[in-house]
Design an enzyme around this catalytic site. Structure first.
Site, mmCIF file in Angstrom:
data_model
loop_
_atom_site.group_PDB
_atom_site.id
_atom_site.type_symbol
_atom_site.label_atom_id
_atom_site.label_comp_id
_atom_site.label_asym_id
_atom_site.label_seq_id
_atom_site.Cartn_x
_atom_site.Cartn_y
_atom_site.Cartn_z
ATOM 1 N N GLU A 198 55.098 34.646 -3.112
ATOM 2 C CA GLU A 198 55.434 33.298 -2.650
ATOM 3 C C GLU A 198 56.266 32.573 -3.709
ATOM 4 O O GLU A 198 57.246 31.888 -3.391
ATOM 5 C CB GLU A 198 54.128 32.539 -2.362
ATOM 6 C CG GLU A 198 54.271 31.149 -1.794
ATOM 7 C CD GLU A 198 54.622 31.119 -0.313
ATOM 8 O OE1 GLU A 198 55.601 31.783 0.070
ATOM 9 O OE2 GLU A 198 53.946 30.408 0.440
ATOM 10 N N THR A 205 62.110 25.681 1.510
ATOM 11 C CA THR A 205 61.002 25.008 0.815
ATOM 12 C C THR A 205 61.440 24.465 -0.548
ATOM 13 O O THR A 205 61.052 23.362 -0.929
ATOM 14 C CB THR A 205 59.825 25.989 0.651
ATOM 15 O OG1 THR A 205 59.456 26.437 1.963
ATOM 16 C CG2 THR A 205 58.621 25.336 0.004
HETATM 17 N N1 HSE Z 1 52.703 22.841 0.164
HETATM 18 C C1 HSE Z 1 54.004 23.419 0.292
HETATM 19 C C2 HSE Z 1 55.019 22.309 0.429
HETATM 20 C C3 HSE Z 1 54.033 24.316 1.478
HETATM 21 O O1 HSE Z 1 54.793 21.415 1.215
HETATM 22 O O2 HSE Z 1 56.055 22.367 -0.251
HETATM 23 C C4 HSE Z 1 55.362 24.968 1.675
HETATM 24 O O3 HSE Z 1 55.267 25.892 2.711
#
Ligand code: HSE
Length: 311
Positions: free
Chosen positions: A131, A183
């Protein structure tokens, strides 16, 4: 040793509004599938990636399934490698934990291939490593993808993962507008410092959210999930978000949040009928905007990554 193992790992909704990087939930569908076969030589071979429209890197060093497989092989202490087939059921960069599902499926598949010497918790570091290569070092997608259910992620070690109860009658109406929100970009946009007052409010809401799950209180869950910190910062990345939230509210949703880093929006509903009404309301918004989208009603799933076929 097995000759071939195929594992399914579910999509996940991270954050659940106020639980940025610390809460996540596994969905009953969609998900990714990874098949692995043993190689006689060390290393990872990526035999095929399907369902990704040719968008994913085929270099094993950059593919999350391959990175998780490599790390799992290391953890198992295997002298030889694996050949991998990745079938994407999840849209990429959609906020549904696509990279996490591939990583979890690969880690479980490799472990099974070698007779499952490792526990689910032992597979977490491999998935976090994968990840981290694409979207940052956080476990709110990989943990629910591995364990299933709703999880609290207190840190990045297996002992920091706490499974929370799944309330009855929880239905999620999901809409994924057809835009990619990487992301990394959605994280870079976030405020670096937050006022103490905001921290106090957010902390109270996370506590209320956990309480709502333990008391099966969907009304409180909806109230607790209202996020005034992360969602406003990311709203500019998702066209139509304001209208979609209003439309879902009028259709009966308890709350609407961004799923993970987006662009998927997730409306929390207390029945299948309401979730379907919300889907119709969401769809009207994106049709008016002339944007393509995908919708789905999903439920939380107790199951994380699990073996589908093994020979
Ligand atoms: N917690 C992370 C974010 C999840 O919101 O950036 C990304 O999939």
């Amino acid at each position: 040793m097995r000759s071939r193992v195929t594992v399914f790992a579910p999509a996940t909704v991270a954050n659940l509004g106020v639980g940025f990087d610390i809460l996540g939930l596994a969905l009953d569908a969609p998900g990714d599938e990874v098949s692995v076969e043993p190689l006689e030589t060390p290393g990872i071979e990526l035999a095929a990636v399907t369902g990704d429209g040719g968008q994913l890197p085929t270099d094993p060093a950059k593919n999350t399934a391959c990175i998780a497989a490599r790390e799992t092989l290391r953890a198992v202490g295997a002298p030889t490698g694996v050949r991998i087939w990745l079938n994407k059921g999840l849209p990429l960069a959609s906020g549904l934990g696509s990279s996490a599902a591939s990583a979890a499926a690969a880690a479980v598949a490799v472990n099974e291939l070698f007779g499952a010497p490792l526990s689910v918790g032992d597979l977490l570091p491999a998935c976090i490593e994968a990840e981290a290569a694409v979207s940052g070092r956080h476990a709110d997608n990989v943990a629910p993808a591995l364990w299933g259910g709703i999880v609290l992620v207190m840190g990045l070690e297996a002992r920091d993962i706490h499974r929370l109860p799944i309330p009855d009658n929880l239905y999620l109406a999901l809409i994924t507008p057809d835009i990619a929100v990487p992301t990394a970009k959605a994280r870079a946009i976030l405020p670096k410092d937050i006022p103490l007052r905001t921290l106090v409010q957010q902390t109270a809401q996370v506590a209320a959210l956990v309480h709502a799950l333990h008391t099966n209180d969907l009304q409180l869950l909806g109230q607790a999930m209202h996020d005034n910190l992360i969602m406003p910062a990311r709203a500019g990345l998702i066209p139509g978000i304001g209208q979609a939230i209003d439309a879902a509210h009028e259709a009966g949703a308890l709350v609407t949040t961004i799923s993970g880093a987006g662009p998927t929006l997730c409306a929390v509903c207390n029945s299948m009928a309401t979730a379907q009404t919300v889907i119709t309301a969401f769809s009207h918004v994106y049709e008016r905007l002339g944007m393509a989208y995908q919708t789905r009603v999903a439920r939380p799933s107790k199951l994380g990554a699990a073996v589908k076929i093994e020979t």
